[in-house]
Scaffold this active site. Structure first.
Site, PDB file in Angstrom:
ATOM      1  N   ASN A 160      -0.784  -7.251   6.854  1.00 55.54           N
ATOM      2  CA  ASN A 160      -0.852  -6.019   6.640  1.00 55.54           C
ATOM      3  C   ASN A 160      -0.547  -5.578   5.285  1.00 55.54           C
ATOM      4  OD1 ASN A 160      -0.602  -3.270   6.713  1.00 55.54           O
ATOM      5  ND2 ASN A 160       0.056  -3.020   8.783  1.00 55.54           N
ATOM      6  N   CYS A 210      -6.870   0.445   1.835  1.00 61.62           N
ATOM      7  CA  CYS A 210      -6.401  -0.942   2.192  1.00 61.62           C
ATOM      8  C   CYS A 210      -7.597  -1.820   2.106  1.00 61.62           C
ATOM      9  CB  CYS A 210      -6.102  -0.813   4.009  1.00 61.62           C
ATOM     10  SG  CYS A 210      -7.342  -0.248   4.768  1.00 61.62           S
ATOM     11  N   GLN A 221       0.850  -1.012   0.063  1.00 59.19           N
ATOM     12  CA  GLN A 221      -0.029   0.063  -0.118  1.00 59.19           C
ATOM     13  C   GLN A 221       0.867   1.320   0.005  1.00 59.19           C
ATOM     14  OE1 GLN A 221      -2.537   0.094   3.450  1.00 59.19           O
ATOM     15  NE2 GLN A 221      -3.642   2.101   2.601  1.00 59.19           N
ATOM     16  N   HIS A 271      -8.059  -0.335  10.048  1.00 59.28           N
ATOM     17  CA  HIS A 271      -7.240  -0.648   9.109  1.00 59.28           C
ATOM     18  C   HIS A 271      -7.658  -2.032   8.527  1.00 59.28           C
ATOM     19  CE1 HIS A 271      -3.877  -0.618   6.176  1.00 59.28           C
ATOM     20  NE2 HIS A 271      -3.011  -1.430   6.941  1.00 59.28           N
ATOM     21  N   TRP A 319       0.431  -2.733   4.199  1.00 61.91           N
ATOM     22  CA  TRP A 319       1.594  -1.792   4.266  1.00 61.91           C
ATOM     23  C   TRP A 319       2.848  -2.702   3.858  1.00 61.91           C
ATOM     24  CZ3 TRP A 319       0.911   1.617   9.185  1.00 61.91           C
ATOM     25  CH2 TRP A 319      -0.187   2.573   9.045  1.00 61.91           C
TER      26      TRP A 319
END
Length: 592
Positions: A369, A185, A179, A344, A371
């Site tokens: 995640n 997300c 991301q 998130h 990220w």
């Protein structure tokens, strides 16, 4: 009171305090019951007995069948925040053209074959000319729907960023997805989930598209499932960068670009990149697969053990799973003390039961995640937690235990339920009995319809007379399941139109629900009197502004009427009824 409708209609219930937040707070679904209801029985002595019940009243005793009056007080709830809504909320408006981001040229309006139309578009380019999408230009209007601007953004094509860029390198993987600075997300966690089946991602982003060299034109084709059909979105491959680095989604491999390009195509479908901030993972998974997605709230599940069993079987059978974190979305830019990000969305990349030498059997969930950073769970069963030493090495190897700072980690199911507020599961086909296995589909049918103010936009049962004007669809169940003496499993969904009205405005999402009534006359609509004296035999639940509402029903063979409805009357909109069953059935619209 005689047979049929009463000569004096029941008093109209006051329609006030319609819109109420989900009862469990922000981020929670409403309860399963569709309304507050009571059964009012007039006895021979003219006394009144009121029995409050949140469950369905299938029928009344035969001697009282003519004296039962249905009373409902229906409410609606707003869908929960997803956690990454931006600083500027996208304004909502009425549905307009519905074609934003979808070129009519590419869905058969000019050319009978899609491939011919795409090739024609490519051949219009001069030698050495690269395609530039005038409908989604490389400027701030593509990034922002609000009045924000950013003068530092440079748009670059992949070949300007790396040598020999590729759409895919060694296929698609959940680990590809990283991301950027955009709060999407919900979409990227869905991409990572669906990437467990690379062929599905390749259906969305066909792999035979060059990003440099022979055959390169700068045009990229993506496909998404939208309101009952696969549609094509064409974009150019110019991507927003700063200092030569992509600012939005990217792949973990610098020379791989499918993640960035599918995000751009999805942004075009929504009008701007900024419009992707805040959304439902279950919607994204459906757009990427054409499947069926359901959302489970941790606080609403009576037996979380049953939910784990469902997740375990679903994972084993190839379902796509995401989850979202509790907390204040305003803190979504950093991890908390547990290593998790509030508000998130994450991908559930694994579900397993492990054997520990001291703790016995432990239910585990693997979470990723988007990220793809070192922000990971640091509690029990974290990558370096000593508990893993009590698990046989063979099992650790099979689970892929590592200490990489890649955003992926294992945690116990108990901690998962404590830290996450919901989990969404998407299957390619229906799972009638909720056992995690995609069941055989004997038939799949869909019919589109419309709520028209003054004609078919009747609203809820707070006004029976108006409710009776809603569209009605006849569902005829012909035979029971092979392993069921009486009933047949049927999955019913109602989806509202969800394409955009224009680039700077989203279509207003209506609070929707549907109701299922048994009927003895398959040739006629249910009359007004039917609703005064009969409760429904099935329902999707509380009216809510989700894109699609679903319900599994176990129906004995016979005739049923499906009634899709908006909460407020006179609300215009388009919808689609989807029905799945392992056994033959008939579905048709009843004449108005």
């Amino acid at each position: 009171m005689g047979c049929g409708a009463s000569q004096e209609a029941p008093p109209e219930l006051p329609q006030q305090e319609y819109f109420k937040p989900a009862p469990n707070g922000v981020g929670s679904m409403p309860p399963r019951a569709a309304d507050d209801r009571s059964l009012v029985v007039m006895t021979s002595k003219d006394t009144i007995t009121v029995v409050t019940s949140p469950s369905l009243v299938r029928s009344a005793p035969s001697q009282l069948a003519e004296e039962v009056h249905v009373s409902v007080n229906e409410e609606a709830a707003d869908k929960p925040k997803t956690g990454e809504e931006g600083a500027f909320e996208l304004p909502e408006g009425e549905f307009e053209d519905g074609m934003l981001g979808i070129s009519g040229l590419l869905i058969g309006q000019v050319f009978p074959q899609e491939e011919d139309s795409i090739q024609a578009l490519r051949t219009t380019l001069a030698l050495e000319e690269h395609f530039c999408d005038e409908d989604f230009p490389a400027d701030n209007s593509t990034i922002f729907f609000s009045e924000r601007t950013d003068a530092d953004i440079e748009w670059k094509r992949p070949f300007e960023l790396v040598d020999e860029p590729q759409l895919f390198i060694d296929g698609a993987s959940r680990r590809d997805v990283v991301q950027g600075c955009l709060g999407d997300c919900w979409f990227l966690s869905s991409c990572a989930a669906v990437a467990r089946k690379p062929k599905l991602i390749e259906r969305v982003v066909p792999p035979d598209q060059a990003l440099f060299g022979d055959g390169y034109t700068g045009l990229v084709v993506c496909r998404f499932w939208r309101f009952g059909e696969w549609v094509t979105v064409c974009i150019d491959d110019r991507l927003p960068t700063k200092d030569g680095v992509l600012i939005f989604a990217r792949s973990a491999e610098p020379s791989e670009f499918w993640v960035a390009l599918v995000e751009k195509a999805y942004a075009k479908l929504h009008g701007t990149f900024e419009a992707l901030e805040g959304g439902q993972s279950m919607d994204a998974m459906v757009d990427l697969t054409g499947g069926l997605a359901e959302r489970y709230e941790m606080e609403d599940i009576e037996n979380l053990k049953k939910l784990y069993a469902h997740l375990l079987k679903s994972s084993r059978n190839g379902a796509f799973i995401t989850c979202s974190r509790k907390g204040d979305w305003r803190n979504a830019t950093k991890a908390d003390k547990h290593g998790l990000v509030e508000g998130h969305a994450y991908t559930v990349s694994g579900v397993a039961r492990i054997k520990h030498e001291d703790l016995g059997t432990v239910n585990m969930i693997r979470v990723r995640n988007p990220w793809a950073s070192g922000d990971e769970w640091n509690g029990d069963w974290a990558d370096s937690d000593e508990r893993w030493s009590g698990v046989p090495e063979e099992q650790r190897t099979r689970l892929g235990i590592s200490s990489l700072s890649d955003g992926e980690f294992w945690m116990s199911y108990d901690d998962f339920c404590e830290q996450f507020e919901e989990v969404s599961v998407c299957t390619i086909g229906p799972d009638f009995d909720n056992d995690g296995t995609v069941d055989h589909v004997g038939q799949v049918k869909a019919i589109k319809g419309e709520w028209i103010p003054g004609q078919t936009a009747g609203g809820s049962r707070n006004d029976f007379e108006k409710f009776a004007t809603n569209p009605q669809f006849l569902l005829t169940v012909e035979e029971p399941d092979d392993d069921d003496d009486d009933g047949c499993n049927v999955l019913i969904g109602v989806m509202q139109e969800h394409r955009r009205s224009n680039r700077h405005m989203g279509v207003k999402m209506l609070q929707i629900a549907f109701f299922l009534y048994k009927t003895d006359d398959p040739n006629k609509r249910l009359p007004l009197s039917h609703f005064y004296y009969n409760y429904e035999d099935g329902t999707s639940g509380t009216y809510i502004n989700f894109r699609e509402v679903l319900s599994r029903e176990d129906l004995v063979p016979g005739h049923y009427v499906i009634i899709p409805a908006t909460f407020l009357p006179e609300s215009p909109g388009y919808f689609m009824v989807r029905v799945y069953s392992p056994k033959p059935f008939q579905l048709k619209k009843l004449p108005e």
